[in-house]
Enzyme design. Structure first.
Site, mmCIF file in Angstrom:
data_model
loop_
_atom_site.group_PDB
_atom_site.id
_atom_site.type_symbol
_atom_site.label_atom_id
_atom_site.label_comp_id
_atom_site.label_asym_id
_atom_site.label_seq_id
_atom_site.Cartn_x
_atom_site.Cartn_y
_atom_site.Cartn_z
ATOM 1 N N CYS A 172 0.822 -1.224 0.000
ATOM 2 C CA CYS A 172 0.000 0.000 0.000
ATOM 3 C C CYS A 172 0.851 1.267 0.000
ATOM 4 O O CYS A 172 0.446 2.298 -0.517
ATOM 5 C CB CYS A 172 -0.927 0.013 1.207
ATOM 6 N N HIS A 231 -3.960 6.856 0.783
ATOM 7 C CA HIS A 231 -4.112 5.532 0.178
ATOM 8 C C HIS A 231 -5.528 5.067 0.476
ATOM 9 O O HIS A 231 -5.995 5.157 1.615
ATOM 10 C CB HIS A 231 -3.081 4.560 0.764
ATOM 11 N N ASN A 274 -9.971 -0.956 -2.950
ATOM 12 C CA ASN A 274 -8.582 -0.699 -2.557
ATOM 13 C C ASN A 274 -7.676 -1.271 -3.641
ATOM 14 O O ASN A 274 -7.637 -2.487 -3.830
ATOM 15 C CB ASN A 274 -8.338 -1.362 -1.199
HETATM 16 N N1 ACO Z 1 -19.318 -10.081 4.551
HETATM 17 C C1 ACO Z 1 -20.049 -10.422 5.633
HETATM 18 N N2 ACO Z 1 -19.514 -10.734 6.819
HETATM 19 C C2 ACO Z 1 -18.169 -10.688 6.917
HETATM 20 C C3 ACO Z 1 -17.353 -10.341 5.846
HETATM 21 C C4 ACO Z 1 -17.970 -10.033 4.616
HETATM 22 N N3 ACO Z 1 -17.276 -9.680 3.514
HETATM 23 N N4 ACO Z 1 -16.068 -10.374 6.248
HETATM 24 C C5 ACO Z 1 -16.071 -10.731 7.541
HETATM 25 N N5 ACO Z 1 -17.344 -10.931 7.948
HETATM 26 C C6 ACO Z 1 -17.827 -11.315 9.278
HETATM 27 C C7 ACO Z 1 -16.797 -12.098 10.037
HETATM 28 O O1 ACO Z 1 -16.891 -13.467 9.711
HETATM 29 C C8 ACO Z 1 -17.221 -11.834 11.464
HETATM 30 O O2 ACO Z 1 -18.299 -12.628 11.766
HETATM 31 P P1 ACO Z 1 -18.459 -13.241 13.263
HETATM 32 O O3 ACO Z 1 -18.585 -12.046 14.166
HETATM 33 O O4 ACO Z 1 -19.708 -14.041 13.147
HETATM 34 O O5 ACO Z 1 -17.217 -14.023 13.505
HETATM 35 C C9 ACO Z 1 -17.713 -10.382 11.411
HETATM 36 O O6 ACO Z 1 -18.026 -10.126 10.026
HETATM 37 C C10 ACO Z 1 -16.698 -9.379 11.884
HETATM 38 O O7 ACO Z 1 -15.432 -9.710 11.325
HETATM 39 P P2 ACO Z 1 -14.172 -8.841 11.508
HETATM 40 O O8 ACO Z 1 -13.047 -9.357 10.677
HETATM 41 O O9 ACO Z 1 -13.931 -8.639 12.972
HETATM 42 O O10 ACO Z 1 -14.719 -7.538 10.836
HETATM 43 P P3 ACO Z 1 -14.414 -6.050 11.153
HETATM 44 O O11 ACO Z 1 -15.587 -5.431 11.766
HETATM 45 O O12 ACO Z 1 -13.088 -5.851 11.777
HETATM 46 O O13 ACO Z 1 -14.302 -5.510 9.668
HETATM 47 C C11 ACO Z 1 -12.611 -5.021 8.083
HETATM 48 C C12 ACO Z 1 -13.390 -6.116 8.767
HETATM 49 C C13 ACO Z 1 -13.532 -4.205 7.210
HETATM 50 C C14 ACO Z 1 -11.544 -5.665 7.199
HETATM 51 C C15 ACO Z 1 -11.967 -4.132 9.165
HETATM 52 O O14 ACO Z 1 -11.258 -4.895 10.078
HETATM 53 C C16 ACO Z 1 -11.078 -3.127 8.585
HETATM 54 O O15 ACO Z 1 -11.515 -2.178 7.970
HETATM 55 N N6 ACO Z 1 -9.765 -3.284 8.804
HETATM 56 C C17 ACO Z 1 -8.794 -2.428 8.203
HETATM 57 C C18 ACO Z 1 -8.125 -3.232 7.196
HETATM 58 C C19 ACO Z 1 -8.122 -2.588 5.877
HETATM 59 O O16 ACO Z 1 -8.674 -1.559 5.602
HETATM 60 N N7 ACO Z 1 -7.421 -3.260 5.036
HETATM 61 C C20 ACO Z 1 -7.282 -2.792 3.723
HETATM 62 C C21 ACO Z 1 -6.110 -3.426 3.136
HETATM 63 S S1 ACO Z 1 -4.696 -3.016 3.951
HETATM 64 C C22 ACO Z 1 -4.449 -1.499 3.639
HETATM 65 O O17 ACO Z 1 -4.680 -1.039 2.546
HETATM 66 C C23 ACO Z 1 -3.943 -0.703 4.727
#
Ligand code: ACO
Length: 349
Positions: free
Chosen positions: A114, A276, A306
C-alpha cells in the site's frame, strides 16, 4: 537547487465493474456489510486473460508520458510498484520497458504494497535531485482479482480489493514553488505476518519440525508450494483486519503531521490530502483527527475499492482531472499498509 515535479499523470481502470451484489454470487456477504465497514460500492476487475498488472501499468504510463509532452524513448528510468506482479520474477518494470519499446533503461520494482507508490516516488525524487535521471516513469498497478479467495472463507479480504493502475512522470524543476517538498518512509516488521501473502515463499513458518525432518531431497520443491498450502488457503492474502485498522488510524495522522512539520505547514493549508484508499472508515478517521474539511480529502474507494500501490496515483490523477488540484496547490499523499510500512509525501502541484 532542484525540485522534482510531476510532469505528467495518467490512470487506467479496467472496464468490468463488479458491484457488492455481484460478489454475493460467490460468497456469503452483503452490500450493506461491505458499505458499512469499508465504504466500497463497486470495484473494477481486469480482463482475465488480456490484462495483467504490467499491461494496465503500460496504459496508465502512455497517458502520463503523453501529458508530460514526451515519448517512451525519452524515459530514462522506470520504477514499478506492485504486490501482484505478472511473474514472481522478473518484475513488472522490465515488461513495461519491453511493451513500450523503450531504450535499455534501468527498471526497478518496489515491493512495499500500500505504501509502494510513495516509496517509489521517494526513490524517483532522489534520482532526479541527484541529477542521475531527468525523466522517470513511476507506476503503481495491481491485478488483485486474480489472487483473492472469493469463497466465504476469504470474504474479509476479497471484498476490499480492486484492479487498476496509475502513473506519473517525474522531472527536475528549478521552480522552488513547484514539486516534491519532502517524503517520509517508515516500517515496523514486527507486524509483517498480520497482512501478508505467505506462499509461495522461502520461509518455513508453516511446517512442523517433524515435517522438516521428514523432507528428503526429492521433496524439497514441495517446501516452496505444496498442495497442503493451497488446501490451507496460504496462497491467498491473510489480513488481521482489526489490527490493521488500529495501527492505520495512528500512523496515517502521524506521518502526515511529520510531513507538515518538516515543511513548517499546518493541516489547514493542505489543499488536498490523497490518502491511500485502504478503507473509507480509515480515511474519515484521519480527516476527523486532522480537522480537515470534506473538500480537503479525496476519496474514490467507493468506485474502485482498494487498489493498493495504484490507489494514490489513481486518486491523484482523478482529483487533478476533476480540477480539484491546480498549479501551486499543497498536496499531501499518505499511505499505510502491509509490512507494516507507512509513508507520506508533501508537494506543491
Ligand atoms: N461479509 C459479511 N460478513 C463478513 C465479511 C464479509 N465480507 N467479512 C467478515 N465478515 C464477518 C466475520 O466473519 C465476522 O463474523 P463473526 O462475528 O460471526 O465471527 C464479522 O463479520 C466481523 O469480522 P471482523 O473481521 O472482525 O470484521 P471487522 O468489523 O473488523 O471488519 C474489516 C473487517 C472491514 C476488514 C476491518 O477490520 C477493517 O476495515 N480493517 C482495516 C483493514 C483494511 O482496511 N485493510 C485494507 C487493506 S490493507 C491497507 O490497505 C492498509
Amino acid at each position: 537547487m532542484i525540485r522534482t515535479k510531476i510532469a505528467g499523470i495518467g490512470m487506467y481502470l479496467p472496464e468490468q465493474i463488479v458491484t457488492n451484489n455481484d460478489l454475493t454470487r460467490y460468497m456469503d456477504t452483503s452490500d450493506e456489510w461491505i458499505q458499512e465497514r469499508t465504504g466500497i460500492q463497486e470495484r473494477r476487475f481486469a480482463n482475465r486473460t488480456a490484462e495483467t498488472t504490467a499491461t494496465m501499468g503500460v496504459e496508465a504510463a502512455r497517458i502520463a508520458i503523453e501529458r508530460a509532452g514526451l515519448g517512451p524513448e525519452d524515459i530514462d528510468f522506470i520504477i514499478f510498484a506492485t504486490l501482484s506482479p505478472d511473474y514472481y520474477f522478473p518484475g513488472c518494470g522490465v515488461l513495461v520497458q519491453r511493451a513500450m519499446k523503450m531504450k535499455e533503461v534501468g527498471a526497478l520494482d518496489v515491493r512495499n504494497q500500500c505504501s509502494g507508490f510513495i516509496y517509489a516516488l521517494s526513490v524517483g525524487d532522489q534520482f532526479i535531485k541527484s541529477g542521475m535521471y531527468r525523466n522517470i516513469l513511476v507506476i503503481g498497478s495491481e491485478k488483485h482479482s486474480f489472487g483473492l479467495d472469493f469463497s466465504t472463507r476469504g470474504r474479509n479480504v476479497s471484498v476490499i480489493f480492486g484492479d487498476g493502475a496509475g502513473a506519473v512522470v517525474l522531472q527536475p524543476s528549478s521552480n522552488m514553488n513547484q514539486g516534491i517538498l519532502s517524503t517520509h518512509l517508515h516500517s515496523d516488521g514486527d507486524s509483517a505476518e498480520l497482512l501478508a501473502l505467505y506462499n509461495p515463499g522461502t520461509h518455513a513458518n508453516h511446517w512442523s519440525d517433524k515435517d522438516l525432518a521428514d523432507f528428503d531431497e526429492a521433496a524439497l520443491g514441495e517446501m516452496f508450494m505444496s498442495h497442503a498450502m493451497i488446501d490451507n488457503a496460504q496462497n491467498f492474502p491473510y489480513m488481521d483486519g482489526p489490527a490493521v485498522f488500529k495501527k492505520a488510524v495512528v500512523k496515517f495522522p502521524e506521518v502526515i503531521m511529520e510531513a507538515l512539520n518538516a515543511n513548517g505547514k499546518q493541516a489547514s493549508e493542505i489543499k488536498m490530502l490523497i490518502p491511500h484508499q485502504a478503507n473509507l472508515r480509515i480515511s474519515q478517521f484521519v480527516q476527523q483527527k486532522l480537522k480537515l474539511n470534506d473538500d480537503q480529502v479525496y476519496n474514490n474507494i467507493q468506485k474502485y475499492g482498494n487498489t493498493t500501490a495504484a490507489s494514490i496515483p489513481i486518486a491523484l490523477c482523478e482529483a487533478w482531472e476533476l480540477g480539484k488540484i491546480a498549479g501551486g496547490d499543497l498536496v499531501c499523499l499518505a499511505a499505510f499498509g502491509s509490512g507494516f510500512t507507512w509513508a507520506s509525501a508533501l508537494l506543491n502541484w
